[in-house]
Design a protein around this motif. Structure first.
Motif, PDB file in Angstrom:
ATOM      1  N   ARG A   1       0.825  -1.212   0.000  1.00  0.00           N
ATOM      2  CA  ARG A   1       0.000   0.000   0.000  1.00  0.00           C
ATOM      3  C   ARG A   1       0.861   1.265   0.000  1.00  0.00           C
ATOM      4  N   VAL A   2       1.862   1.310   0.881  1.00  0.00           N
ATOM      5  CA  VAL A   2       2.709   2.499   1.005  1.00  0.00           C
ATOM      6  C   VAL A   2       3.518   2.724  -0.272  1.00  0.00           C
ATOM      7  N   PHE A   3       4.144   1.662  -0.770  1.00  0.00           N
ATOM      8  CA  PHE A   3       4.958   1.807  -1.971  1.00  0.00           C
ATOM      9  C   PHE A   3       4.095   2.143  -3.187  1.00  0.00           C
ATOM     10  N   SER A   4       2.951   1.481  -3.328  1.00  0.00           N
ATOM     11  CA  SER A   4       2.077   1.731  -4.477  1.00  0.00           C
ATOM     12  C   SER A   4       1.580   3.168  -4.507  1.00  0.00           C
ATOM     13  N   ALA A   5       1.285   3.723  -3.332  1.00  0.00           N
ATOM     14  CA  ALA A   5       0.850   5.127  -3.275  1.00  0.00           C
ATOM     15  C   ALA A   5       1.953   6.043  -3.790  1.00  0.00           C
ATOM     16  N   TRP A   6       3.192   5.735  -3.451  1.00  0.00           N
ATOM     17  CA  TRP A   6       4.319   6.551  -3.919  1.00  0.00           C
ATOM     18  C   TRP A   6       4.583   6.307  -5.411  1.00  0.00           C
ATOM     19  N   ALA A   7       4.509   5.056  -5.849  1.00  0.00           N
ATOM     20  CA  ALA A   7       4.905   4.678  -7.210  1.00  0.00           C
ATOM     21  C   ALA A   7       3.853   4.999  -8.271  1.00  0.00           C
ATOM     22  N   ALA A   8       2.602   5.169  -7.874  1.00  0.00           N
ATOM     23  CA  ALA A   8       1.540   5.440  -8.854  1.00  0.00           C
ATOM     24  C   ALA A   8       1.890   6.694  -9.648  1.00  0.00           C
ATOM     25  N   GLY A   9       1.870   6.565 -10.958  1.00  0.00           N
ATOM     26  CA  GLY A   9       2.173   7.703 -11.824  1.00  0.00           C
ATOM     27  C   GLY A   9       3.657   7.865 -12.125  1.00  0.00           C
ATOM     28  N   ARG A  10       4.501   7.032 -11.523  1.00  0.00           N
ATOM     29  CA  ARG A  10       5.941   7.068 -11.796  1.00  0.00           C
ATOM     30  C   ARG A  10       6.302   5.851 -12.643  1.00  0.00           C
ATOM     31  N   ALA A  11       7.035   6.069 -13.688  1.00  0.00           N
ATOM     32  CA  ALA A  11       7.464   4.957 -14.540  1.00  0.00           C
ATOM     33  C   ALA A  11       8.458   4.083 -13.773  1.00  0.00           C
ATOM     34  N   PRO A  12       8.378   2.764 -13.925  1.00  0.00           N
ATOM     35  CA  PRO A  12       9.316   1.885 -13.239  1.00  0.00           C
ATOM     36  C   PRO A  12      10.743   2.106 -13.739  1.00  0.00           C
ATOM     37  N   GLN A  13      11.685   2.014 -12.800  1.00  0.00           N
ATOM     38  CA  GLN A  13      13.104   2.192 -13.136  1.00  0.00           C
ATOM     39  C   GLN A  13      13.940   0.986 -12.719  1.00  0.00           C
ATOM     40  N   GLY A  14      13.284  -0.088 -12.337  1.00  0.00           N
ATOM     41  CA  GLY A  14      13.982  -1.265 -11.818  1.00  0.00           C
ATOM     42  C   GLY A  14      13.921  -1.254 -10.301  1.00  0.00           C
TER      43      GLY A  14
ATOM     44  N   PHE B   1      12.418   5.730  -3.564  1.00  0.00           N
ATOM     45  CA  PHE B   1      11.426   5.741  -2.489  1.00  0.00           C
ATOM     46  C   PHE B   1      12.085   6.112  -1.160  1.00  0.00           C
ATOM     47  N   ALA B   2      13.229   5.503  -0.869  1.00  0.00           N
ATOM     48  CA  ALA B   2      13.929   5.770   0.395  1.00  0.00           C
ATOM     49  C   ALA B   2      14.393   7.220   0.481  1.00  0.00           C
ATOM     50  N   ARG B   3      14.756   7.803  -0.626  1.00  0.00           N
ATOM     51  CA  ARG B   3      15.160   9.213  -0.620  1.00  0.00           C
ATOM     52  C   ARG B   3      13.952  10.132  -0.472  1.00  0.00           C
ATOM     53  N   ALA B   4      12.822   9.758  -1.048  1.00  0.00           N
ATOM     54  CA  ALA B   4      11.614  10.582  -0.957  1.00  0.00           C
ATOM     55  C   ALA B   4      10.980  10.499   0.428  1.00  0.00           C
ATOM     56  N   ASP B   5      11.065   9.331   1.044  1.00  0.00           N
ATOM     57  CA  ASP B   5      10.474   9.104   2.369  1.00  0.00           C
ATOM     58  C   ASP B   5      11.526   8.382   3.205  1.00  0.00           C
ATOM     59  N   PRO B   6      12.491   9.137   3.771  1.00  0.00           N
ATOM     60  CA  PRO B   6      13.600   8.500   4.491  1.00  0.00           C
ATOM     61  C   PRO B   6      13.101   7.526   5.561  1.00  0.00           C
ATOM     62  N   PRO B   7      13.715   6.344   5.607  1.00  0.00           N
ATOM     63  CA  PRO B   7      13.259   5.335   6.567  1.00  0.00           C
ATOM     64  C   PRO B   7      13.487   5.781   8.013  1.00  0.00           C
ATOM     65  N   ARG B   8      12.516   5.473   8.850  1.00  0.00           N
ATOM     66  CA  ARG B   8      12.629   5.787  10.271  1.00  0.00           C
ATOM     67  C   ARG B   8      13.182   4.597  11.049  1.00  0.00           C
ATOM     68  N   ASP B   9      13.146   3.445  10.453  1.00  0.00           N
ATOM     69  CA  ASP B   9      13.619   2.204  11.060  1.00  0.00           C
ATOM     70  C   ASP B   9      15.144   2.117  10.922  1.00  0.00           C
TER      71      ASP B   9
END
Length: 131
Positions: free
Chosen positions: A52-65, A73-81
């Motif tokens: 759910r979290v990744f799909s919300a971020w990835a929707a509308g973005r072309a896949p890059q591998g 994703f990690a740069r856009a939403d830095p991990p708290r863990d």
């Protein structure tokens, strides 16, 4: 194809509901691929939340591998863990990625300090030392 993976408008004559269902399935598959490449990042989203979290971020973005998608994703939403932050630090030690071009393996030895742990790159491998 752009309507399925990059957020473009659904072309005339296509069933919008069928396209939406296919988009959802492709985003789920993409999230699974990224989770295999970035297991700690995926786990940091919480039990059952990664797709759910990744799909919300990835929707509308072309896949890059999966490597690059997870990194973006990690740069856009830095991990708290802590484990996910360490996973990202190790990737940055071993790979060069500028956010524009494909990641490429770094060359030569290197060292970084991350959360009190010394990360070393030697002969293409990551070594760690905790004092």
């Amino acid at each position: 194809m752009r309507a399925l993976v990059a957020g473009a408008a659904v072309p005339t004559g296509f069933d919008a509901r069928a396209v939406a269902a296919t988009q959802t399935a492709l985003l789920r598959k993409r999230a699974e691929d990224v989770a295999r490449t970035w297991p700690r990042l995926a786990a940091s989203a919480g039990p059952g939340q990664w797709a759910r979290v990744f799909s919300a971020w990835a929707a509308g973005r072309a896949p890059q591998g999966s490597l690059r998608d997870g990194w973006d994703f990690a740069r856009a939403d830095p991990p708290r863990d802590a484990a996910a932050r360490r996973e990202l630090a190790l990737r940055e030690l071993l790979w060069a990625y500028d956010g524009e071009t494909a990641p490429r393996p770094r060359r030569g030895p290197a060292a970084r300090l991350h959360a009190g742990e010394l990360l070393l790159r030697w002969r293409g491998r990551a070594l760690t030392y905790r004092p």
